[in-house]
Scaffold this active site. Structure first.
Site, PDB file in Angstrom:
ATOM      1  N   ARG A 139       0.807  -1.012   0.020  1.00  0.00           N
ATOM      2  CA  ARG A 139       0.006  -0.088  -0.137  1.00  0.00           C
ATOM      3  C   ARG A 139       0.738   1.191   0.023  1.00  0.00           C
ATOM      4  NH1 ARG A 139      -3.668  -1.275   5.055  1.00  0.00           N
ATOM      5  NH2 ARG A 139      -1.636  -2.178   5.767  1.00  0.00           N
ATOM      6  N   ARG A 143       9.822   8.059   3.664  1.00  0.00           N
ATOM      7  CA  ARG A 143       9.728   9.672   4.013  1.00  0.00           C
ATOM      8  C   ARG A 143      10.369  10.452   5.149  1.00  0.00           C
ATOM      9  NH1 ARG A 143       3.439  10.811   3.189  1.00  0.00           N
ATOM     10  NH2 ARG A 143       4.193  12.852   3.811  1.00  0.00           N
ATOM     11  N   ASP A 153       0.861   5.533   0.388  1.00  0.00           N
ATOM     12  CA  ASP A 153       0.277   6.835   1.256  1.00  0.00           C
ATOM     13  C   ASP A 153      -0.270   7.795   0.143  1.00  0.00           C
ATOM     14  OD1 ASP A 153       1.108   5.624   3.595  1.00  0.00           O
ATOM     15  OD2 ASP A 153       2.907   6.902   3.649  1.00  0.00           O
TER      16      ASP A 153
END
Length: 323
Positions: A63, A210, A65
């Site tokens: 998945r 990130r 973001d």
């Protein structure tokens, strides 16, 4: 896989199919289907349902973001209706918005699972490092106006290679039962004004890349020393880490599987980096217990239960059911 391999429009496939999907995540609240916002999964499933004239549900390799892009998101589904390879690809694309596309579709064995069969995931974080703000690259690169020292960033990043507790780089909302991940490699390279953080692991925690990128930028600016990543990693406390880098610079570029599944090979994205010339699967994967476990998927119910117990205890197979 040749870039212009023809699609079969004669053989009508049923059973399990794998798709390679590319998308610009700017307009979506991530991959996963949501009731209150647009998602890539919902758009893809709706498009495939139109082709099949029946409901379709897909499983993804990992998945992403909100705002994050993908050039090789691998998904699988069990086709409810017989359609040709060309029909699945062209039909889906005809019903998808312009920021999502199916790149290929191939039949796979019934034991293939886009998530659980994946051996590794790879991302590239792209930074446009120049004084003026980006225009053409504004949706798929993060802008940093201060000069970045990529040699220092690369040196600092090597402290993350291997299996570690990445609690310092996980989001507060991360739902994983363990923070242990095996990072295969991380490289920081400059290509003119582009600074690229290229990282591969068995899997990643929520916001992990990130958060790593945000910390590495602090090193590149000279705000932190080259020992910064090692110090943050050892703290195992996200509250003591650095800022989370924006999602627009992050690209999911590869999901790797055992050779027996024979998935198409293609150049790694994004196309901003096509000149690098690397294709999927070119790098050798490490020989670890997790890698051997994944290559033997599927497993018996007893083995899956034992592996989950090991994962809960933080053992080296900690990611056998993580995205």
């Amino acid at each position: 896989m040749p870039l212009f391999q023809p699609l079969d429009d004669i053989t009508r496939h049923t059973g399990r199919l794998a798709l390679g999907v590319e998308y610009d995540g700017s307009a979506y609240c991530g991959w996963q289907r949501l009731k209150h916002a647009a998602s890539v999964q919902a758009a893809l499933e709706d498009a495939l349902a139109r082709v099949a004239a029946a409901p379709v549900r897909v499983k993804c390799s990992g998945r992403t973001d909100s705002g994050v892009h993908a050039t090789r998101q691998v998904v699988h589904f069990d086709a409810p209706s017989p359609r040709s390879q060309k029909a699945w690809v062209f039909g889906a694309n005809a019903n998808l918005p312009r920021d999502i596309a199916v790149r290929w579709a191939v039949p796979v064995a019934d034991d293939f699972h886009a998530r659980f069969s994946a051996l590794a995931r790879r991302y590239r974080y792209v930074i446009l490092n120049q004084p003026s703000r980006p225009v053409l690259e504004r949706a798929n690169a993060t802008w940093c106006r201060e000069p970045l020292n990529t040699e220092r960033m690369h040196e600092a990043a090597q402290a993350l290679v291997g299996e570690h507790d990445f609690s310092s780089f996980r989001a507060a909302s991360c739902q994983s039962t363990t923070a242990f991940r095996h990072l295969h490699f991380i490289e920081v390279r400059r290509y003119g004004p582009l600074v690229v953080i290229d990282v591969q692991a068995n899997a990643f925690l929520h916001h992990m890349i990130r958060n790593i990128a945000g910390a590495l930028v602090a090193v590149g600016k000279g705000e932190q020393g080259v020992d910064y990543m090692a110090r943050i990693l050892a703290l195992q406390d996200r509250s003591l880490g650095n800022v989370t880098a924006p999602g627009c610079g992050l690209h999911f570029v590869d999901s790797l599987y055992d050779e027996r599944f024979d998935l198409p090979r293609e150049p790694l994205g994004p196309n901003l980096l096509a000149f690098v010339g690397e294709w999927t699967g070119e790098r050798e994967l490490p020989d670890t217990p997790l890698m051997r476990y994944r290559r033997r998927w599927p497993h018996s119910a007893e083995e899956r239960q034992r592996a989950r117990a090991q994962a809960a205890a933080g053992a080296s197979l900690s990611d056998q059911e993580s995205s």
